[in-house]
Structure formats: C-alpha cells, structure tokens
Write a protein that holds these residues in place. Sequence first.
Motif, PDB file in Angstrom:
ATOM      1  N   GLN A 158       0.831  -1.208   0.000  1.00 44.39           N
ATOM      2  CA  GLN A 158       0.000   0.000   0.000  1.00 44.39           C
ATOM      3  C   GLN A 158       0.868   1.262   0.000  1.00 44.39           C
ATOM      4  O   GLN A 158       0.529   2.238  -0.662  1.00 44.39           O
ATOM      5  CB  GLN A 158      -0.938   0.013   1.209  1.00 44.39           C
ATOM      6  N   LEU A 159       1.994   1.239   0.719  1.00 41.35           N
ATOM      7  CA  LEU A 159       2.900   2.396   0.701  1.00 41.35           C
ATOM      8  C   LEU A 159       3.450   2.635  -0.700  1.00 41.35           C
ATOM      9  O   LEU A 159       3.554   3.785  -1.148  1.00 41.35           O
ATOM     10  CB  LEU A 159       4.045   2.199   1.690  1.00 41.35           C
ATOM     11  N   ILE A 160       3.790   1.562  -1.407  1.00 43.75           N
ATOM     12  CA  ILE A 160       4.275   1.692  -2.786  1.00 43.75           C
ATOM     13  C   ILE A 160       3.163   2.229  -3.677  1.00 43.75           C
ATOM     14  O   ILE A 160       3.387   3.093  -4.527  1.00 43.75           O
ATOM     15  CB  ILE A 160       4.830   0.347  -3.290  1.00 43.75           C
ATOM     16  N   TYR A 161       1.947   1.750  -3.469  1.00 43.15           N
ATOM     17  CA  TYR A 161       0.790   2.249  -4.217  1.00 43.15           C
ATOM     18  C   TYR A 161       0.576   3.741  -3.951  1.00 43.15           C
ATOM     19  O   TYR A 161       0.365   4.527  -4.883  1.00 43.15           O
ATOM     20  CB  TYR A 161      -0.456   1.446  -3.834  1.00 43.15           C
TER      21      TYR A 161
ATOM     22  N   LEU B 112       2.199  10.494  -5.843  1.00 37.76           N
ATOM     23  CA  LEU B 112       3.488  11.031  -6.289  1.00 37.76           C
ATOM     24  C   LEU B 112       4.271  11.602  -5.113  1.00 37.76           C
ATOM     25  O   LEU B 112       4.836  12.688  -5.172  1.00 37.76           O
ATOM     26  CB  LEU B 112       3.317  12.066  -7.402  1.00 37.76           C
ATOM     27  N   VAL B 113       4.287  10.810  -4.023  1.00 39.86           N
ATOM     28  CA  VAL B 113       5.032  11.169  -2.823  1.00 39.86           C
ATOM     29  C   VAL B 113       5.816   9.951  -2.331  1.00 39.86           C
ATOM     30  O   VAL B 113       5.438   8.808  -2.595  1.00 39.86           O
ATOM     31  CB  VAL B 113       4.111  11.670  -1.684  1.00 39.86           C
ATOM     32  N   LEU B 114       6.885  10.214  -1.634  1.00 41.33           N
ATOM     33  CA  LEU B 114       7.638   9.160  -0.968  1.00 41.33           C
ATOM     34  C   LEU B 114       7.173   9.117   0.487  1.00 41.33           C
ATOM     35  O   LEU B 114       7.391  10.077   1.235  1.00 41.33           O
ATOM     36  CB  LEU B 114       9.138   9.452  -1.034  1.00 41.33           C
TER      37      LEU B 114
ATOM     38  N   ALA C  75      14.825   9.770  -6.028  1.00 34.17           N
ATOM     39  CA  ALA C  75      14.384   8.464  -5.549  1.00 34.17           C
ATOM     40  C   ALA C  75      14.663   7.353  -6.553  1.00 34.17           C
ATOM     41  O   ALA C  75      14.485   7.527  -7.750  1.00 34.17           O
ATOM     42  CB  ALA C  75      12.891   8.503  -5.231  1.00 34.17           C
ATOM     43  N   ARG C  76      15.086   6.223  -6.015  1.00 31.69           N
ATOM     44  CA  ARG C  76      15.220   4.993  -6.792  1.00 31.69           C
ATOM     45  C   ARG C  76      13.870   4.294  -6.718  1.00 31.69           C
ATOM     46  O   ARG C  76      13.250   4.239  -5.646  1.00 31.69           O
ATOM     47  CB  ARG C  76      16.312   4.115  -6.181  1.00 31.69           C
ATOM     48  N   GLU C  77      13.407   3.761  -7.830  1.00 27.87           N
ATOM     49  CA  GLU C  77      12.099   3.114  -7.827  1.00 27.87           C
ATOM     50  C   GLU C  77      12.171   1.718  -7.224  1.00 27.87           C
ATOM     51  O   GLU C  77      12.935   0.874  -7.671  1.00 27.87           O
ATOM     52  CB  GLU C  77      11.519   3.016  -9.234  1.00 27.87           C
ATOM     53  N   ILE C  78      11.391   1.523  -6.194  1.00 26.20           N
ATOM     54  CA  ILE C  78      11.167   0.195  -5.640  1.00 26.20           C
ATOM     55  C   ILE C  78       9.907  -0.304  -6.330  1.00 26.20           C
ATOM     56  O   ILE C  78       8.836   0.293  -6.200  1.00 26.20           O
ATOM     57  CB  ILE C  78      10.959   0.243  -4.107  1.00 26.20           C
ATOM     58  N   LYS C  79      10.036  -1.389  -7.098  1.00 25.26           N
ATOM     59  CA  LYS C  79       8.901  -1.869  -7.893  1.00 25.26           C
ATOM     60  C   LYS C  79       7.843  -2.560  -7.048  1.00 25.26           C
ATOM     61  O   LYS C  79       6.657  -2.373  -7.274  1.00 25.26           O
ATOM     62  CB  LYS C  79       9.391  -2.825  -8.978  1.00 25.26           C
ATOM     63  N   ALA C  80       8.292  -3.402  -6.102  1.00 25.73           N
ATOM     64  CA  ALA C  80       7.319  -4.190  -5.349  1.00 25.73           C
ATOM     65  C   ALA C  80       7.954  -4.792  -4.113  1.00 25.73           C
ATOM     66  O   ALA C  80       9.168  -4.981  -4.044  1.00 25.73           O
ATOM     67  CB  ALA C  80       6.760  -5.308  -6.232  1.00 25.73           C
ATOM     68  N   VAL C  81       7.124  -5.125  -3.146  1.00 19.70           N
ATOM     69  CA  VAL C  81       7.524  -5.925  -2.004  1.00 19.70           C
ATOM     70  C   VAL C  81       7.343  -7.390  -2.416  1.00 19.70           C
ATOM     71  O   VAL C  81       6.475  -7.699  -3.239  1.00 19.70           O
ATOM     72  CB  VAL C  81       6.680  -5.580  -0.754  1.00 19.70           C
TER      73      VAL C  81
END
Length: 144
Positions: A66-69, A75-77, A116-122
């Motif tokens: 959900q945090l990644i979503y 459009l926030v970290l 930011a580096r993109e984290i695609k998924a957990v």
Amino acid sequence: MSYALREHTADVAVEATAPTLGGLFEAVADGLTAASCETVPDAGDRFELAVSAESREALLFDFLDQLIYERDVRLVLPADHECAIVAPDESGSGRAEATWTVEATARGVPLDAVAAREIKAVTYSEMRLERRDEEWYAYVVFDV
C-alpha cells in the motif's frame, strides 16, 4: 527500533527489529524509504491509511504494498511512519475478528523533492516476521 539495508542479488532487503509489532512495521517502512533515496527532506504533509489482512505476515506485505501504491498515486515518498496494530482479538467489538489491521500515518514527501530509486514491489521471497526474545524481527525483500 532499528533497520538495516541488506544487499540481495538484484534486489534490496530490509532487516528490522523493534520492541513492539507497530514499531517493527514503522522500522520496515522507514527502511523502504531509505532504500528509495539517500536523504529525505522535511517537506510533505501527513496522510492516513489503514490496511487489514488475515495474518501478521500478510499484513506487513499488504502494508508495504500500500505504501508503494500511495507513492505511485500521490506522487510522494512515504516517510516518518507511525503504526498501530490491531490484533484479531483486540477489535473492541466483543467478538474475535479474523483479520489483523494496521492503522498508519506517513509524511508524503513530494517525489520531485527527492532523487528516488524506484522500488517496484515488495516480495514474499525470504520474508520473515517473528518474535525473538523481547523484540520483534522482520526481513523483507523489495524488487528494484
């Protein structure tokens, strides 16, 4: 509560400990933030979220997902996490609930304010969530 980033082939992992389960969720989420960028500015407004799942492990996975979503939609970290965990028998309804819930807030740092580096998924790959002596422990791998 603490976390450490760990190398994991082409991915990144977060290893965290905390005295409470809520603190552990905060530490892993802070690790996700640290895996995304090296420095986090003070900018951004707090937002709330709540996630429910059938087990503690599924709750941690769904919370991080959900945090990644939220990052992708708002459009926030997400940063500076605060989490409260509601266990199945703590719902206050007088009957046992079949789900765990995390009620959380985070500060949404605008993505244009960070490199930011993109984290695609957990991932569930090697995920661990357990009680060790007097503290909680988690190990979570993120796909980058």
